[in-house]
Write an enzyme that holds these catalytic residues in place. Structure first.
Site, mmCIF file in Angstrom:
data_model
loop_
_atom_site.group_PDB
_atom_site.id
_atom_site.type_symbol
_atom_site.label_atom_id
_atom_site.label_comp_id
_atom_site.label_asym_id
_atom_site.label_seq_id
_atom_site.Cartn_x
_atom_site.Cartn_y
_atom_site.Cartn_z
ATOM 1 N N THR A 109 -5.744 -25.935 81.964
ATOM 2 C CA THR A 109 -5.689 -26.139 83.666
ATOM 3 C C THR A 109 -4.788 -25.113 83.574
ATOM 4 O O THR A 109 -3.883 -25.830 83.547
ATOM 5 C CB THR A 109 -5.975 -27.524 84.695
ATOM 6 O OG1 THR A 109 -5.725 -27.583 85.748
ATOM 7 C CG2 THR A 109 -5.062 -28.547 83.444
ATOM 8 N N TYR A 127 -3.047 -36.954 84.896
ATOM 9 C CA TYR A 127 -3.562 -35.762 84.321
ATOM 10 C C TYR A 127 -3.395 -34.152 83.681
ATOM 11 O O TYR A 127 -3.573 -33.886 83.039
ATOM 12 C CB TYR A 127 -4.681 -35.270 85.610
ATOM 13 C CG TYR A 127 -6.044 -34.066 85.243
ATOM 14 C CD1 TYR A 127 -7.049 -34.414 84.051
ATOM 15 C CD2 TYR A 127 -5.665 -32.545 86.107
ATOM 16 C CE1 TYR A 127 -7.835 -32.923 84.053
ATOM 17 C CE2 TYR A 127 -6.468 -31.297 85.529
ATOM 18 C CZ TYR A 127 -7.145 -31.804 84.386
ATOM 19 O OH TYR A 127 -8.079 -30.877 84.987
HETATM 20 N N1 LIG Z 1 -13.923 -27.013 86.881
HETATM 21 C C1 LIG Z 1 -12.446 -26.622 87.019
HETATM 22 O O1 LIG Z 1 -12.514 -25.704 87.911
HETATM 23 C C2 LIG Z 1 -12.196 -26.849 85.723
HETATM 24 C C3 LIG Z 1 -10.460 -25.912 86.307
HETATM 25 C C4 LIG Z 1 -9.429 -26.521 85.007
HETATM 26 C C5 LIG Z 1 -9.804 -27.194 83.836
HETATM 27 N N2 LIG Z 1 -11.284 -27.801 83.408
HETATM 28 C C6 LIG Z 1 -11.211 -28.307 82.868
HETATM 29 O O2 LIG Z 1 -12.615 -27.830 82.051
HETATM 30 C C7 LIG Z 1 -13.817 -28.841 81.278
HETATM 31 C C8 LIG Z 1 -15.088 -28.800 82.065
HETATM 32 O O3 LIG Z 1 -14.813 -29.252 83.709
HETATM 33 P P1 LIG Z 1 -16.078 -29.077 84.267
HETATM 34 O O4 LIG Z 1 -15.467 -28.996 85.600
HETATM 35 O O5 LIG Z 1 -17.256 -28.560 83.465
HETATM 36 O O6 LIG Z 1 -15.926 -30.148 84.160
HETATM 37 P P2 LIG Z 1 -17.816 -31.811 84.353
HETATM 38 O O7 LIG Z 1 -16.726 -33.361 85.084
HETATM 39 O O8 LIG Z 1 -18.466 -31.208 85.158
HETATM 40 O O9 LIG Z 1 -17.778 -31.729 82.144
HETATM 41 C C9 LIG Z 1 -17.248 -32.675 82.147
HETATM 42 C C10 LIG Z 1 -17.976 -33.321 81.203
HETATM 43 O O10 LIG Z 1 -17.315 -34.440 80.239
HETATM 44 C C11 LIG Z 1 -18.233 -35.873 80.354
HETATM 45 N N3 LIG Z 1 -17.260 -36.276 79.945
HETATM 46 C C12 LIG Z 1 -16.422 -37.074 80.371
HETATM 47 N N4 LIG Z 1 -15.606 -38.095 79.584
HETATM 48 C C13 LIG Z 1 -16.383 -38.321 78.389
HETATM 49 C C14 LIG Z 1 -15.770 -39.157 77.423
HETATM 50 N N5 LIG Z 1 -15.468 -39.874 77.360
HETATM 51 N N6 LIG Z 1 -16.702 -38.705 76.582
HETATM 52 C C15 LIG Z 1 -17.511 -37.543 76.210
HETATM 53 N N7 LIG Z 1 -17.749 -36.829 77.070
HETATM 54 C C16 LIG Z 1 -17.084 -37.267 78.197
HETATM 55 C C17 LIG Z 1 -18.760 -35.609 81.427
HETATM 56 O O11 LIG Z 1 -20.324 -36.161 81.525
HETATM 57 C C18 LIG Z 1 -19.253 -34.552 81.847
HETATM 58 O O12 LIG Z 1 -20.585 -33.373 81.049
HETATM 59 C C19 LIG Z 1 -12.963 -30.370 81.006
HETATM 60 O O13 LIG Z 1 -12.376 -30.108 80.386
HETATM 61 C C20 LIG Z 1 -12.022 -29.407 82.821
HETATM 62 O O14 LIG Z 1 -10.376 -30.258 82.752
HETATM 63 C C21 LIG Z 1 -11.891 -27.240 84.824
#
Ligand SMILES: NC(=O)c1ccc[n+]([C@@H]2O[C@H](COP(=O)([O-])OP(=O)(O)OC[C@H]3O[C@@H](n4cnc5c(N)ncnc54)[C@H](O)[C@@H]3O)[C@@H](O)[C@H]2O)c1
Length: 372
Positions: A139, A182
């Site tokens: 991130t 975070y």
């Molecule tokens: N969406 C964004 O803009 C963004 C920006 C920067 C970083 N990220 C990173 O990208 C990744 C995906 O983000 P996203 O937006 O798809 O989020 P999201 O919440 O839709 O997906 C995360 C998934 O991880 C699963 N999860 C959570 N805790 C868990 C655990 N303890 N064990 C197993 N599964 C678990 C959730 O059920 C979910 O399906 C994350 O690592 C997030 O930090 C996202």
């Protein structure tokens, strides 16, 4: 069909699956769908911890019954992670505690999921006797609040004084500066992932993502603000703005993000041990206020806003310098944000049975003004 390895453990014969942790989530499900469409077998590992993501998994399985399999388990389960990674051809690691707000309430849980969970995966791969690529979702928060970046304030956006930052955004040479639990947990995981390439030769790469938006996003106030704004607006509900709404982000459509991950995987020999800033770049920089104006145009009515205090660690301005990613991953120019947001509005309206609500999206794609 199964056989056993030298230790008597069963192994799959034939094609090896691609492991997508967090594969039921927003970005993970889009990537898993793309992989399955390309003919790969995909193993989704997800605790279904985020409300609503079970529908993403059901969608994936209905589209690709032969290609998608799943393990509903926690990334903190070391044994479960090792089992899932054992036959993987490659790993895309998205499972995470994703919200800054939650990390401030339960920092230890945030650490356990984001740092230990990532370490479980890295260790599983280090112990394999073949090189298995791992692509990690990091991130922009690893760069802190960027409080030293001098900003000017226009009517609806913060703009950097430094013309170089204004033109290009924040590059990977920016010093790391973790803020909030975070930021610390994702930043620590980011560094572990890079170091496993350096210290152990595990072929890894890191995507430091800005704001990704698109279909299958279960946007809430805590994470996924583009989808969240659209959902609230479509449903006629007020939207809370933390701060003054002039904060700027570069937004990237999930289709472009998926393309970048696939490209990094295909070139892993060339890019291993590298981190890339991945976002929409200066051409897709938009303040909350500017995005809201576009949303109002799309739904054809004003939205109610409630302003509250700034949130901890919130960057006034973050725009990725995407030139390294564009060059080294050979990325095409990203989908323009107005077009992508209009498409997301239509998708959300369809999903929620609000047909007709977002039809202006198609008619007026250029309605909002550009960033000054
Ligand atoms: N969406 C964004 O803009 C963004 C920006 C920067 C970083 N990220 C990173 O990208 C990744 C995906 O983000 P996203 O937006 O798809 O989020 P999201 O919440 O839709 O997906 C995360 C998934 O991880 C699963 N999860 C959570 N805790 C868990 C655990 N303890 N064990 C197993 N599964 C678990 C959730 O059920 C979910 O399906 C994350 O690592 C997030 O930090 C996202």
């Amino acid at each position: 069909m199964t056989a056993s390895d030298g230790l008597g453990r069963p192994v799959l014969l034939g094609r090896r699956p691609i492991l997508v942790t967090g594969g039921a989530g927003f970005i993970g499900s889009n990537l898993a769908d793309r992989l399955a469409r390309e003919g790969h077998d995909v193993l989704v590992y997800d605790a279904l911890a985020r409300p609503g993501v079970e529908s993403n998994l059901a969608w994936l399985k209905s589209r690709h019954p032969q290609r998608i399999s799943s393990v509903v388990a926690d990334i903190r389960d070391e044994r479960g992670v090792a089992d899932a990674a054992r036959d993987a051809e490659a790993v895309f690691h998205f499972a995470a505690q994703v919200a800054v707000t939650t990390s401030l309430v339960t920092p230890r849980e945030d650490f356990d999921i984001n740092v230990q969970g990532t370490l479980h995966l890295l260790e599983a791969l280090r112990k394999r006797n073949r090189l298995v690529p791992l692509l990690f979702a990091s991130t922009n928060k690893v760069y802190g609040d960027l409080g030293d970046v001098q900003l000017e304030e226009t009517n609806d956006a913060y703009v950097p004084r430094d013309p170089a930052i204004r033109a290009r955004g924040i590059g990977e040479d920016r010093p790391l500066d973790f803020h909030t639990p975070y930021g610390c947990s994702k930043g620590a995981a980011d560094q572990y992932v890079l170091d496993y390439a350096r210290s152990f030769g595990v072929p890894t790469a890191v995507m430091r993502m800005s704001c990704i938006y698109g279909p299958r996003q279960m946007g809430t106030e805590d994470q996924g603000w583009v989808a969240h704004f659209l959902i609230r607006a479509l449903e006629g509900e007020p939207i809370s703005i933390y701060g003054d709404g002039r904060q700027v982000r570069d937004v990237l459509n999930v289709a472009d993000a998926v393309e970048a991950y696939l490209s990094a995987w295909r070139r892993i020999d060339a890019v291993q041990g590298r981190a890339f800033n991945l976002g929409g770049g200066p051409a897709n920089a938009v303040s909350l206020r500017q995005l809201l104006r576009h949303v109002e145009d799309l739904i054809g009515r004003p939205v109610d806003l409630a302003f509250s205090d700034w949130r901890a660690g919130d960057q006034r301005y973050y725009v990725s310098d995407t030139s390294r990613a564009a060059r080294e991953l050979e990325l095409r120019p990203p989908i323009p944000w107005r077009t992508g947001v209009a498409a997301l509005a239509r998708w959300l309206a369809d999903e929620r049975g609000l047909k007709g609500q977002a039809t202006r999206a198609a008619a007026r794609p250029q309605a909002a003004e550009a960033l000054p």
